[in-house]
Design a protein around this motif. Sequence first.
Motif, PDB file in Angstrom:
ATOM      1  N   PRO A 177      -1.789  12.911  -2.166  1.00 27.69           N
ATOM      2  CA  PRO A 177      -0.411  12.491  -2.449  1.00 27.69           C
ATOM      3  C   PRO A 177       0.548  13.681  -2.396  1.00 27.69           C
ATOM      4  O   PRO A 177       0.183  14.791  -2.795  1.00 27.69           O
ATOM      5  N   TYR A 178       1.736  13.431  -1.909  1.00 22.36           N
ATOM      6  CA  TYR A 178       2.739  14.500  -1.828  1.00 22.36           C
ATOM      7  C   TYR A 178       3.730  14.363  -2.970  1.00 22.36           C
ATOM      8  O   TYR A 178       4.377  13.320  -3.122  1.00 22.36           O
ATOM      9  N   ASP A 179       3.823  15.391  -3.755  1.00 26.83           N
ATOM     10  CA  ASP A 179       4.760  15.417  -4.891  1.00 26.83           C
ATOM     11  C   ASP A 179       5.801  16.494  -4.605  1.00 26.83           C
ATOM     12  O   ASP A 179       5.518  17.689  -4.702  1.00 26.83           O
ATOM     13  N   HIS A 190       0.839  -1.211   0.000  1.00 31.88           N
ATOM     14  CA  HIS A 190       0.000   0.000   0.000  1.00 31.88           C
ATOM     15  C   HIS A 190       0.871   1.257   0.000  1.00 31.88           C
ATOM     16  O   HIS A 190       0.573   2.235  -0.708  1.00 31.88           O
ATOM     17  N   ALA A 191       1.953   1.239   0.781  1.00 39.08           N
ATOM     18  CA  ALA A 191       2.853   2.390   0.822  1.00 39.08           C
ATOM     19  C   ALA A 191       3.561   2.587  -0.515  1.00 39.08           C
ATOM     20  O   ALA A 191       3.737   3.722  -0.976  1.00 39.08           O
ATOM     21  N   LEU A 192       3.956   1.490  -1.150  1.00 38.20           N
ATOM     22  CA  LEU A 192       4.631   1.583  -2.444  1.00 38.20           C
ATOM     23  C   LEU A 192       3.726   2.243  -3.485  1.00 38.20           C
ATOM     24  O   LEU A 192       4.154   3.101  -4.253  1.00 38.20           O
ATOM     25  N   VAL A 193       2.471   1.825  -3.484  1.00 34.40           N
ATOM     26  CA  VAL A 193       1.531   2.335  -4.491  1.00 34.40           C
ATOM     27  C   VAL A 193       1.123   3.778  -4.194  1.00 34.40           C
ATOM     28  O   VAL A 193       1.042   4.604  -5.113  1.00 34.40           O
ATOM     29  N   THR A 194       0.878   4.083  -2.914  1.00 34.14           N
ATOM     30  CA  THR A 194       0.318   5.395  -2.588  1.00 34.14           C
ATOM     31  C   THR A 194       1.363   6.456  -2.245  1.00 34.14           C
ATOM     32  O   THR A 194       1.234   7.615  -2.654  1.00 34.14           O
ATOM     33  N   VAL A 195       2.406   6.073  -1.513  1.00 33.07           N
ATOM     34  CA  VAL A 195       3.400   7.054  -1.073  1.00 33.07           C
ATOM     35  C   VAL A 195       4.496   7.243  -2.120  1.00 33.07           C
ATOM     36  O   VAL A 195       4.862   8.373  -2.460  1.00 33.07           O
ATOM     37  N   VAL A 196       4.996   6.130  -2.635  1.00 33.36           N
ATOM     38  CA  VAL A 196       6.095   6.210  -3.611  1.00 33.36           C
ATOM     39  C   VAL A 196       5.565   6.532  -5.009  1.00 33.36           C
ATOM     40  O   VAL A 196       6.024   7.466  -5.669  1.00 33.36           O
ATOM     41  N   ALA A 197       4.583   5.746  -5.463  1.00 32.29           N
ATOM     42  CA  ALA A 197       4.041   5.961  -6.811  1.00 32.29           C
ATOM     43  C   ALA A 197       2.973   7.054  -6.842  1.00 32.29           C
ATOM     44  O   ALA A 197       2.556   7.473  -7.927  1.00 32.29           O
ATOM     45  N   ARG A 198       2.511   7.490  -5.675  1.00 37.32           N
ATOM     46  CA  ARG A 198       1.539   8.579  -5.535  1.00 37.32           C
ATOM     47  C   ARG A 198       0.226   8.293  -6.270  1.00 37.32           C
ATOM     48  O   ARG A 198      -0.391   9.185  -6.855  1.00 37.32           O
ATOM     49  N   ALA A 199      -0.207   7.035  -6.235  1.00 40.29           N
ATOM     50  CA  ALA A 199      -1.488   6.660  -6.838  1.00 40.29           C
ATOM     51  C   ALA A 199      -2.622   7.015  -5.881  1.00 40.29           C
ATOM     52  O   ALA A 199      -2.394   7.342  -4.705  1.00 40.29           O
ATOM     53  N   ASP A 200      -3.845   6.939  -6.378  1.00 39.21           N
ATOM     54  CA  ASP A 200      -5.006   7.243  -5.544  1.00 39.21           C
ATOM     55  C   ASP A 200      -5.087   6.262  -4.380  1.00 39.21           C
ATOM     56  O   ASP A 200      -5.065   5.042  -4.566  1.00 39.21           O
TER      57      ASP A 200
END
Length: 301
Positions: free
Chosen positions: A295-297, A76-86
């Motif tokens: 998401p943080y960019d 979940h962290a990989l998808v949302t925090v790193v990849a910034r997905a929904d």
Amino acid sequence: MILLFFLAATLRISVPYTLAALGASINERGGVVNIALEGMMLNGALAYVLGADLTGNAWAGVAAAVLAGLATGGLHALVTVVARADQITSGLGINLLAAGLTKFTLTQVYHSSSNSSRVVGLPAWDLAGLADLPGVGPVLATPLVLVTVALVLGGQWLLFRSVFGLRLRSIGERPEAAATLGLSVTAYRTLGVLVSGALAGLAGAWLASEQHSFTDGMTGGRGYIALAAMIVGKWSPFGAALACLLFGAAEALQITLQGSAFPNELLQMLPYLVTMLALAGFIGRAVAPRASGVPYDPERA
């Protein structure tokens, strides 16, 4: 005596809600929405059964459940925090993945798509004669009940009394400002999701230990109710734990009233009805962390 047994049932039922809601409070304070609690609990429950079945040791099952929750949280962290997905989409996807993966594993290992073989449950801790107390004794002597109480106390201190908690909450409110102070938004948010995954895995271990087996879909929406408890508790471990006790009491009342004059269909609705009423009463006054779900960019900060 009936009241003591009702209290014992409430405590027993509230444990998985409380563990999952505690994890959700921590990771949402960092700005990540975790709809994936249901899948994390489901993976943790199956991992407990596999670990306990393979080793014959319940604590090995608990360790496996925590690792499974960590792995699911890492996804979940990989998808949302790193990849910034929904974040909502990621959580729902993980829940669907866990439902399919656990059923597939059941079929491959136990040659059944519905349930596993019976495994050893957690032994009791008879500290200071707790097990001898009428009604609530056997529940209080169960290790994860005491661990849950300690985790709630520790989580409250961590979020509101420690430097880590202050930084995590600042990232959940204004990640851009926190980043200008040298804080790694990615690292803190990832750590928050991993903690949430580990606690949800522990909640799954409780469910499997109680039933001494894994049943397909055994979480039964508990992850979503834990999210509701977090909102009612205003993203506070203490508040979430009290809300979980309320929902646990509703479920215990449902069990107590079975076989009475009340229609069974209405009784089955009771825990969910209490959840909806609690949300309706508190949601308007509960203010989520400002950056929750955003998401943080760093390139746009």
